[in-house]
Scaffold this motif. Sequence first.
Motif, mmCIF file in Angstrom:
data_model
loop_
_atom_site.group_PDB
_atom_site.id
_atom_site.type_symbol
_atom_site.label_atom_id
_atom_site.label_comp_id
_atom_site.label_asym_id
_atom_site.label_seq_id
_atom_site.Cartn_x
_atom_site.Cartn_y
_atom_site.Cartn_z
ATOM 1 N N ARG A 11 -5.178 4.847 -9.467
ATOM 2 C CA ARG A 11 -4.092 4.334 -8.625
ATOM 3 C C ARG A 11 -3.829 2.846 -8.827
ATOM 4 O O ARG A 11 -2.689 2.404 -8.700
ATOM 5 C CB ARG A 11 -4.409 4.611 -7.155
ATOM 6 C CG ARG A 11 -3.185 4.640 -6.252
ATOM 7 C CD ARG A 11 -2.331 5.865 -6.527
ATOM 8 N NE ARG A 11 -0.949 5.719 -6.089
ATOM 9 C CZ ARG A 11 -0.482 6.045 -4.894
ATOM 10 N NH1 ARG A 11 -1.299 6.502 -3.974
ATOM 11 N NH2 ARG A 11 0.792 5.901 -4.606
ATOM 12 N N GLN A 12 -4.858 2.069 -9.112
ATOM 13 C CA GLN A 12 -4.659 0.618 -9.152
ATOM 14 C C GLN A 12 -5.656 -0.028 -10.119
ATOM 15 O O GLN A 12 -6.809 0.395 -10.206
ATOM 16 C CB GLN A 12 -4.843 0.060 -7.743
ATOM 17 C CG GLN A 12 -4.557 -1.420 -7.586
ATOM 18 C CD GLN A 12 -4.443 -1.802 -6.116
ATOM 19 O OE1 GLN A 12 -3.703 -1.168 -5.365
ATOM 20 N NE2 GLN A 12 -5.170 -2.810 -5.689
ATOM 21 N N SER A 56 4.310 4.667 -9.655
ATOM 22 C CA SER A 56 3.570 4.953 -8.427
ATOM 23 C C SER A 56 2.107 4.517 -8.534
ATOM 24 O O SER A 56 1.268 4.934 -7.733
ATOM 25 C CB SER A 56 3.645 6.448 -8.105
ATOM 26 O OG SER A 56 3.084 7.217 -9.158
ATOM 27 N N GLN A 57 1.805 3.686 -9.538
ATOM 28 C CA GLN A 57 0.497 3.051 -9.663
ATOM 29 C C GLN A 57 0.696 1.557 -9.452
ATOM 30 O O GLN A 57 1.822 1.084 -9.248
ATOM 31 C CB GLN A 57 -0.099 3.354 -11.033
ATOM 32 C CG GLN A 57 -0.361 4.849 -11.247
ATOM 33 C CD GLN A 57 -0.415 5.200 -12.727
ATOM 34 O OE1 GLN A 57 0.526 4.940 -13.471
ATOM 35 N NE2 GLN A 57 -1.511 5.814 -13.151
ATOM 36 N N GLN A 89 -8.015 7.052 -6.444
ATOM 37 C CA GLN A 89 -7.735 7.756 -5.199
ATOM 38 C C GLN A 89 -8.261 9.180 -5.298
ATOM 39 O O GLN A 89 -7.996 9.883 -6.272
ATOM 40 C CB GLN A 89 -6.236 7.776 -4.916
ATOM 41 C CG GLN A 89 -5.864 8.522 -3.634
ATOM 42 C CD GLN A 89 -4.363 8.562 -3.384
ATOM 43 O OE1 GLN A 89 -3.595 7.885 -4.076
ATOM 44 N NE2 GLN A 89 -3.939 9.338 -2.404
ATOM 45 N N TYR A 116 -7.854 4.840 6.044
ATOM 46 C CA TYR A 116 -7.964 4.504 4.621
ATOM 47 C C TYR A 116 -9.421 4.133 4.355
ATOM 48 O O TYR A 116 -9.931 3.149 4.894
ATOM 49 C CB TYR A 116 -7.040 3.346 4.256
ATOM 50 C CG TYR A 116 -7.076 3.010 2.772
ATOM 51 C CD1 TYR A 116 -6.120 3.519 1.915
ATOM 52 C CD2 TYR A 116 -8.084 2.196 2.236
ATOM 53 C CE1 TYR A 116 -6.157 3.223 0.555
ATOM 54 C CE2 TYR A 116 -8.131 1.902 0.892
ATOM 55 C CZ TYR A 116 -7.163 2.421 0.052
ATOM 56 O OH TYR A 116 -7.207 2.136 -1.287
ATOM 57 N N ASP A 134 -11.252 5.529 -3.397
ATOM 58 C CA ASP A 134 -10.714 5.423 -2.050
ATOM 59 C C ASP A 134 -10.022 6.705 -1.616
ATOM 60 O O ASP A 134 -9.522 7.472 -2.455
ATOM 61 C CB ASP A 134 -9.713 4.268 -1.971
ATOM 62 C CG ASP A 134 -10.348 2.908 -2.265
ATOM 63 O OD1 ASP A 134 -11.588 2.842 -2.359
ATOM 64 O OD2 ASP A 134 -9.597 1.928 -2.411
ATOM 65 N N GLN A 136 -6.849 7.863 0.679
ATOM 66 C CA GLN A 136 -5.621 7.469 1.367
ATOM 67 C C GLN A 136 -5.137 8.648 2.221
ATOM 68 O O GLN A 136 -4.857 9.719 1.681
ATOM 69 C CB GLN A 136 -4.538 7.092 0.348
ATOM 70 C CG GLN A 136 -3.140 6.959 0.920
ATOM 71 C CD GLN A 136 -2.981 5.791 1.850
ATOM 72 O OE1 GLN A 136 -3.186 4.646 1.450
ATOM 73 N NE2 GLN A 136 -2.629 6.048 3.104
ATOM 74 N N ASP A 142 4.364 8.912 -0.696
ATOM 75 C CA ASP A 142 3.194 8.602 -1.522
ATOM 76 C C ASP A 142 2.542 7.289 -1.074
ATOM 77 O O ASP A 142 2.502 6.309 -1.822
ATOM 78 C CB ASP A 142 3.603 8.515 -3.000
ATOM 79 C CG ASP A 142 2.419 8.623 -3.939
ATOM 80 O OD1 ASP A 142 1.320 8.997 -3.488
ATOM 81 O OD2 ASP A 142 2.588 8.328 -5.132
ATOM 82 N N TRP A 144 0.171 4.132 -0.098
ATOM 83 C CA TRP A 144 -0.996 3.448 -0.683
ATOM 84 C C TRP A 144 -1.180 2.160 0.097
ATOM 85 O O TRP A 144 -0.452 1.194 -0.108
ATOM 86 C CB TRP A 144 -0.792 3.198 -2.163
ATOM 87 C CG TRP A 144 -1.981 2.606 -2.879
ATOM 88 C CD1 TRP A 144 -2.039 1.401 -3.510
ATOM 89 C CD2 TRP A 144 -3.279 3.203 -3.039
ATOM 90 N NE1 TRP A 144 -3.283 1.206 -4.052
ATOM 91 C CE2 TRP A 144 -4.067 2.304 -3.788
ATOM 92 C CE3 TRP A 144 -3.851 4.403 -2.626
ATOM 93 C CZ2 TRP A 144 -5.396 2.569 -4.124
ATOM 94 C CZ3 TRP A 144 -5.180 4.659 -2.970
ATOM 95 C CH2 TRP A 144 -5.936 3.753 -3.710
#
Length: 233
Positions: A11-12, A56-57, A89, A116, A134, A136, A142, A144
């Motif tokens: 995700r990040q 979406s990242q 995620q 979260y 993590d 979510q 979506d 985050w």
Amino acid sequence: MPETMCTLRLRQVALVATELDPVLDALGAELGLAVAHRDPAVATFGLVNAVLPVGSQFLEVVSPTREGTAAGRQLERMGGDGGYMVICQTDDQAPFRQGAEGLGIRTAFEFDDHGYQGWQLHPGDTGGSFLEIDVQPPGEGDPWMPAGPDWQQAVRTDVVDGITAVELEVPDPDATAGRWRELLGRDGFDDGVELRWSTGERGLVAVDLHASDRARARAGDETAICGVRFRLV
């Protein structure tokens, strides 16, 4: 090894910079990205940050504001700006926590912010980089949490629209890759993002991005920002 029913999504990706604004300027100029969120809560850790959507990242940039921070120690270790964290995620941390316990991997930091659930593993035990897994809570659009409630408004996809791979440089790629594989129960991520390994000591050194402009992808465009190679594919 986690049960296969657990999802795992890249995700990040976090970078660490001596100065925040020049890196944000470069990410905007070279990759067309825009800041969605700056989290005032990171001041508790002696940091400032910014989170930028890539489709979406997300890319996050953190910068220390005082001495004695983990981010500052990372800058010292690398001798300058560079990669910092791989943040995933999942829908269920429990199997990964079981796996980490079996492998003797310590928890560096964890928190629960209104559901979260953040869980950061010790890089001395994982190797390669900080790894965060993590949960979510579901919701519309979506969500985050680290990117703020309205991150979709900052999405810019003229140049790039997703992260497709991350590369970790470690002294023993086979051993470290095997450790991550045993912890995560897979070689990459369920969203198709690839984990690559190379020999060295700088940790997170490269990120591949899916290029909206296919001509740039065919040309193999590559740019270095914050000590990390960004390749358009």
